[in-house]
Design a protein around this motif. Structure first.
Motif, PDB file in Angstrom:
ATOM      1  N   LEU A 148      24.868  28.943  13.587  1.00  0.00           N
ATOM      2  CA  LEU A 148      24.915  30.165  12.790  1.00  0.00           C
ATOM      3  C   LEU A 148      24.667  29.907  11.308  1.00  0.00           C
ATOM      4  N   ASP A 149      25.344  28.925  10.750  1.00  0.00           N
ATOM      5  CA  ASP A 149      25.220  28.640   9.319  1.00  0.00           C
ATOM      6  C   ASP A 149      23.781  28.285   8.961  1.00  0.00           C
ATOM      7  N   ALA A 150      23.148  27.470   9.791  1.00  0.00           N
ATOM      8  CA  ALA A 150      21.761  27.083   9.544  1.00  0.00           C
ATOM      9  C   ALA A 150      20.821  28.274   9.696  1.00  0.00           C
ATOM     10  N   ASP A 151      21.109  29.154  10.654  1.00  0.00           N
ATOM     11  CA  ASP A 151      20.280  30.354  10.820  1.00  0.00           C
ATOM     12  C   ASP A 151      20.336  31.231   9.575  1.00  0.00           C
ATOM     13  N   GLN A 178      22.743  37.699  11.442  1.00  0.00           N
ATOM     14  CA  GLN A 178      22.498  36.521  12.266  1.00  0.00           C
ATOM     15  C   GLN A 178      23.598  36.328  13.309  1.00  0.00           C
ATOM     16  N   PHE A 179      24.829  36.727  12.965  1.00  0.00           N
ATOM     17  CA  PHE A 179      25.930  36.619  13.932  1.00  0.00           C
ATOM     18  C   PHE A 179      25.624  37.458  15.170  1.00  0.00           C
ATOM     19  N   PHE A 180      25.200  38.696  14.983  1.00  0.00           N
ATOM     20  CA  PHE A 180      24.946  39.565  16.134  1.00  0.00           C
ATOM     21  C   PHE A 180      23.677  39.157  16.880  1.00  0.00           C
ATOM     22  N   ARG A 181      22.735  38.522  16.194  1.00  0.00           N
ATOM     23  CA  ARG A 181      21.559  38.001  16.891  1.00  0.00           C
ATOM     24  C   ARG A 181      21.932  36.829  17.792  1.00  0.00           C
ATOM     25  N   ALA A 182      22.887  36.005  17.330  1.00  0.00           N
ATOM     26  CA  ALA A 182      23.267  34.814  18.089  1.00  0.00           C
ATOM     27  C   ALA A 182      24.340  35.086  19.125  1.00  0.00           C
ATOM     28  N   TYR A 204      28.638  27.176  17.209  1.00  0.00           N
ATOM     29  CA  TYR A 204      28.200  26.692  15.895  1.00  0.00           C
ATOM     30  C   TYR A 204      29.280  25.781  15.332  1.00  0.00           C
ATOM     31  N   ALA A 205      28.872  24.912  14.409  1.00  0.00           N
ATOM     32  CA  ALA A 205      29.815  23.944  13.858  1.00  0.00           C
ATOM     33  C   ALA A 205      29.488  23.682  12.391  1.00  0.00           C
ATOM     34  N   PRO A 279      21.088  20.389  23.989  1.00  0.00           N
ATOM     35  CA  PRO A 279      19.899  20.187  24.835  1.00  0.00           C
ATOM     36  C   PRO A 279      18.687  20.959  24.320  1.00  0.00           C
ATOM     37  N   VAL A 280      18.932  22.041  23.576  1.00  0.00           N
ATOM     38  CA  VAL A 280      17.833  22.778  22.953  1.00  0.00           C
ATOM     39  C   VAL A 280      17.917  22.551  21.445  1.00  0.00           C
ATOM     40  N   PRO A 281      16.802  22.415  20.750  1.00  0.00           N
ATOM     41  CA  PRO A 281      16.848  22.178  19.301  1.00  0.00           C
ATOM     42  C   PRO A 281      17.629  23.286  18.599  1.00  0.00           C
ATOM     43  N   ILE A 282      18.495  22.879  17.700  1.00  0.00           N
ATOM     44  CA  ILE A 282      19.353  23.821  16.987  1.00  0.00           C
ATOM     45  C   ILE A 282      19.202  23.603  15.484  1.00  0.00           C
TER      46      ILE A 282
END
Length: 314
Positions: A148-151, A178-182, A204-205, A279-282
Motif C-alpha cells: 500500500l505505501d509503495a502504491d 489506493q487502499f480501496f483499490r488494494a 502491506y508492510a 510470489p508476485v512482484p510488489i
C-alpha cells in the motif's frame, strides 16, 4: 571547513530567499560551494564528487528524496572498508513537503529556524551519529514499505510528473484511493525476521528506522514507537484490509502515546534484519520515493554509520 550546499530548486518549500539566507550563513563560516540539482540522481552525483574531493560537510536543502539521494551518493555500503571512502558530515535544511528525516532528528520544519539551528550546532561542533537502514543495496533514513505505501508513493510520483504538488491533502486522498483499490486483492507478502516464525498473508508492510516516520500535516504517525535511530528496525505488517480494523488502528497511530496493537497486526520495534517476499512482484518505496516492484527485499539495520549535524536525542 569545506562545505557543499546541495539545493533542490524544485522542492516544495524551497524559495530563493531561503537559499540566499542559507548560503550567506554558511559562507560566513565555511569555504562554500553551492550546487543546484538539475535532474533525478544529480544529488547523488554531487555528493559523490564531494566525497571524492574530501569535503568536510554536505548540507542538503530539499526534501526527503534529495536527502536520500545525497546519502546514497557518498556513504559506502557496509562491505566497503572504512578507510577507502571519505565520509563528509551531513546537514539538512528542510525544503520539501514532508521533511520527515529532519523532523525526526529534531530539526525545525521552518527553513530559517533550521538554518539558525545548523549554524549554532556547527559553532559548538556538535554532531550526532545515527544508524540507517539498508533495503538490499540502498540506504534509507526513516522508512521503506511494500504494498500500500509503495502504491501511494507511485501515484504521488505520477502526480508530481503532471505538475501537482505533493501536499498532505493529496497524500491523504491518494492513500484512501489506493487502499480501496488494494482492498480486494489477496494478501501475498511473507515477512521473515530472525528468531520469529514467518508471517504469511500480509497485505502491506512498513520497515522503519525511527519514530515517527511520517506526518499527517503536523500530526506525527507512530507505527513503531520503540524504534529509534540508535536501535534496530521497526516492522509493521498488516494482515487485514477490512475497513473497521483499519480505522481503529489508524486512531492508535495518531495517538500521542500510541502503541498500536491489533490481532491483524504483526509488529516488532527493534530487529536487526527482515526479509519480505512475494510470489508476485510488489511495489517498494524508500524514504517516500517509489523504487519499483520486487519479489524479494532484504532490509538490514546498520548502526552508527552516519554523522549528522543535528540536536542530540532527548
Amino acid at each position: 571547513m569545506r562545505t557543499l550546499l546541495i539545493v533542490n530548486p524544485n522542492a516544495t518549500s524551497t524559495t530563493p530567499e531561503t537559499r540566499d539566507l542559507l548560503a550567506h550563513a554558511l559562507e560566513s563560516r565555511t569555504q562554500l560551494t553551492v550546487a543546484h540539482t538539475q535532474h533525478r540522481g544529480h544529488a547523488a552525483e554531487l555528493a559523490q564528487w564531494a566525497s571524492t574531493n574530501e569535503m568536510d560537510l554536505i548540507v542538503v536543502h530539499g526534501g526527503d528524496g534529495t536527502v536520500n539521494e545525497t546519502i546514497n551518493g557518498f556513504l559506502p555500503l557496509p562491505q566497503v572498508e572504512d578507510d577507502q571512502v571519505w565520509r563528509p558530515r551531513l546537514g539538512v535544511i528542510p525544503g520539501g513537503s514532508a521533511n520527515v528525516f529532519a523532523r525526526a532528528l529534531g530539526i525545525s520544519p521552518d527553513p530559517v529556524t533550521a538554518t539558525n539551528q545548523l549554524i549554532d550546532l556547527l559553532t559548538v561542533n556538535r554532531d550526532r551519529k545515527i544508524g540507517l537502514g539498508l533495503a538490499d543495496d540502498r540506504w534509507f533514513t526513516f522508512s521503506a514499505g511494500v504494498g500500500l505505501d509503495a502504491d501511494v508513493c507511485e501515484a504521488i510520483d505520477a502526480s508530481r510528473a503532471n505538475g501537482h504538488p505533493a501536499t498532505p491533502a493529496r497524500y491523504l486522498r491518494t492513500t484512501v484511493r489506493q487502499f480501496f483499490r488494494a482492498k480486494g486483492k489477496e494478501p501475498s507478502v511473507r515477512v521473515q525476521i530472525p528468531g520469529h516464525a514467518p508471517v504469511d498473508e500480509v497485505h502491506y508492510a512498513f520497515v522503519t528506522n525511527t519514530s515517527p516516520w511520517t506526518y499527517l500535516n503536523d500530526t506525527p504517525v507512530h507505527t513503531n514507537p520503540g524504534t529509534t535511530f540508535e536501535a534496530g528496525l521497526g516492522v509493521f505488517a498488516m494482515r487485514s484490509m477490512d475497513v473497521l480494523p483499519t480505522l481503529l488502528l489508524a486512531r492508535q497511530l495518531l495517538a500521542t502515546d500510541g502503541n498500536p496493537k491489533s490481532r491483524n497486526l504483526f509488529r516488532q520495534d527493534d530487529v536487526p534484519s527482515v526479509r519480505v517476499e512475494s510470489p508476485v512482484p510488489i511495489g517498494l518505496q524508500i524514504d517516500g520515493d517509489f523504487i519499483g516492484k520486487r519479489n524479494v527485499v532484504d532490509f538490514t539495520s546498520v548502526s552508527g554509520v552516519l554523522e549528522v549535524v543535528a540536536p542530540q536525542p532527548r
